[in-house]
Design a protein around this motif. Structure first.
Motif, PDB file in Angstrom:
ATOM      1  N   LYS A 158      -6.612   6.805   7.829  1.00  0.00           N
ATOM      2  CA  LYS A 158      -5.169   6.159   8.083  1.00  0.00           C
ATOM      3  C   LYS A 158      -4.590   5.801   6.258  1.00  0.00           C
ATOM      4  O   LYS A 158      -3.674   5.352   6.506  1.00  0.00           O
ATOM      5  CB  LYS A 158      -4.897   5.124   8.858  1.00  0.00           C
ATOM      6  CG  LYS A 158      -5.174   5.434  10.229  1.00  0.00           C
ATOM      7  CD  LYS A 158      -5.047   4.349  11.405  1.00  0.00           C
ATOM      8  CE  LYS A 158      -5.500   4.760  12.590  1.00  0.00           C
ATOM      9  NZ  LYS A 158      -5.226   3.683  13.716  1.00  0.00           N
ATOM     10  N   PHE A 159      -5.545   6.077   5.473  1.00  0.00           N
ATOM     11  CA  PHE A 159      -5.230   5.278   3.991  1.00  0.00           C
ATOM     12  C   PHE A 159      -4.013   6.365   3.573  1.00  0.00           C
ATOM     13  O   PHE A 159      -3.998   7.407   3.429  1.00  0.00           O
ATOM     14  CB  PHE A 159      -6.226   5.574   3.125  1.00  0.00           C
ATOM     15  CG  PHE A 159      -6.074   5.136   1.762  1.00  0.00           C
ATOM     16  CD1 PHE A 159      -5.742   3.883   1.650  1.00  0.00           C
ATOM     17  CD2 PHE A 159      -6.110   5.964   0.722  1.00  0.00           C
ATOM     18  CE1 PHE A 159      -5.477   3.327   0.273  1.00  0.00           C
ATOM     19  CE2 PHE A 159      -5.705   5.573  -0.258  1.00  0.00           C
ATOM     20  CZ  PHE A 159      -5.476   4.359  -0.869  1.00  0.00           C
ATOM     21  N   SER A 160      -2.995   5.500   3.146  1.00  0.00           N
ATOM     22  CA  SER A 160      -1.668   6.220   2.619  1.00  0.00           C
ATOM     23  C   SER A 160      -1.926   5.816   0.946  1.00  0.00           C
ATOM     24  O   SER A 160      -1.869   4.759   0.670  1.00  0.00           O
ATOM     25  CB  SER A 160      -0.513   5.534   3.072  1.00  0.00           C
ATOM     26  OG  SER A 160       0.491   6.094   2.506  1.00  0.00           O
ATOM     27  N   ALA A 161      -2.099   6.992   0.288  1.00  0.00           N
ATOM     28  CA  ALA A 161      -2.255   6.846  -1.253  1.00  0.00           C
ATOM     29  C   ALA A 161      -0.947   6.501  -1.961  1.00  0.00           C
ATOM     30  O   ALA A 161      -0.710   7.280  -2.955  1.00  0.00           O
ATOM     31  CB  ALA A 161      -3.050   8.176  -1.527  1.00  0.00           C
ATOM     32  N   THR A 162      -0.473   5.571  -1.755  1.00  0.00           N
ATOM     33  CA  THR A 162       0.819   5.013  -2.418  1.00  0.00           C
ATOM     34  C   THR A 162       0.247   4.478  -3.806  1.00  0.00           C
ATOM     35  O   THR A 162      -1.055   3.968  -3.977  1.00  0.00           O
ATOM     36  CB  THR A 162       1.412   3.981  -1.398  1.00  0.00           C
ATOM     37  OG1 THR A 162       0.797   2.844  -1.504  1.00  0.00           O
ATOM     38  CG2 THR A 162       1.910   4.673  -0.375  1.00  0.00           C
TER      39      THR A 162
END
Length: 320
Positions: free
Chosen positions: A290-294
């Motif tokens: 679920k990691f969002s690479a912002t």
């Protein structure tokens, strides 16, 4: 203003340098006229002394003692008007000045001291006014970067915009948290921090809050400022330059940038703690996919020691 700049840009261009040529980069803070037997009691560090030589000692040993005392005070240099009371500095004075690296200049008698004072001091005031103007511009640029940006790359780019010098922000182990230039080699940054901390901690290396110049173990000179929080060094802001001659303005900007970086990392640390308490820790997010690479998420990962370009082995353990 440095002495060599004063010789190049003011009426001092009419003077002849007879000693101390290796110390022409001394900073002039004031111009002082003294013709008094106890001359050393009237002088302060950084002053450029103008003298007619009326009370200058004649004896060689006394000349040497006088030059040594003037050098110990930290004068920017001594200007002697010739050839009224003195034809020239004595050879003993010149030899001692070369040994002490104290600049000695001989100026034609016809040039008035008041003209020198007016010319040099006016330029010093103009330089100070320009420094204040640029310092205000840099302060506003960095503050805007702190308010508008969501990562330390924006801070590094703001430093580059204000100073025309590339900047890199790294963590305590050399992980790159932000850079004004693309393609920064993280291995180089890690190696530099490792080399510095072989014999002392970063806290000891940056023992004061003043930025520190590093010329060894780097391809080009750097000016480093420690990012501190409650006495703990959280990282370093580096300024890169082709020459080691950093200005006072660079140091001011770096100190301000280090404070902004400390506030930013503090915020990221608090945010990370909050995520952990809520069950959305960085590692858990990765494992759950679920990691969002912002940019901000990547920066928090880097601040925790994780790197985008490095490989990791993950062990999953199922507990009953």
């Amino acid at each position: 203003m440095k002495l060599d700049a004063a010789i190049e840009n003011t009426v001092l261009r009419e003077a002849t340098v007879v000693a101390g040529e290796a110390a022409m980069d001394r900073e002039i803070t004031w111009v002082h006229i003294v013709d008094h037997p106890e001359i050393t009691n009237w002088l302060k560090p950084g002053e450029l002394l103008l003298t007619t030589g009326y009370n200058w000692p004649v004896d060689d040993e006394e000349c040497r003692v006088m030059v040594r005392r003037l050098s110990e005070i930290g004068l920017a240099g001594v200007v002697l008007a010739v050839p009224h009371f003195r034809e020239h500095f004595t050879q003993a004075a010149i030899d001692e000045a070369n040994r002490c690296h104290l600049p000695l200049l001989e100026l034609p008698w016809e040039i008035q001291f008041s003209e020198i004072m007016h010319d040099v001091l006016a330029r010093i005031i103009n330089i100070q006014a320009e420094t204040i103007r640029r310092s205000d511009h840099i302060h506003r640029t960095l503050t805007e970067a702190a308010l508008e940006g969501n990562n330390l790359e924006g801070l590094a780019k703001a430093l580059y915009s204000a100073l025309d010098k590339n900047a890199t922000v790294v963590s305590v182990d050399g992980t790159v948290l932000g850079a004004s230039a693309s393609g920064v080699d993280e291995a180089v940054e890690r190696a530099l921090v490792k080399k510095i901390t072989e014999h002392e901690s970063l806290s000891d290396f940056f023992e004061s809050n003043a930025p520190k110049v590093v010329t060894e173990r780097v391809e080009c000179p750097r000016l480093g400022g420690a990012i501190r929080l409650r006495g703990e060094v959280m990282g370093v802001v580096w300024l890169h330059s082709e020459q080691a001659d950093f200005e006072e303005l660079d140091s001011r900007a770096l100190e301000h940038a280090a404070v902004i970086a400390a506030l930013h990392l503090t915020y990221q640390r608090q945010l990370s703690d909050q995520e952990t308490r809520l069950g959305y820790a960085f590692v858990a997010g990765l494992l759950e996919g679920k990691f969002s690479a912002t940019p901000s998420a990547i920066e928090r990962a880097q601040a925790s020691g994780w790197g985008e370009s490095r490989n990791y082995r993950v062990c999953l353990v199922l507990l009953n």
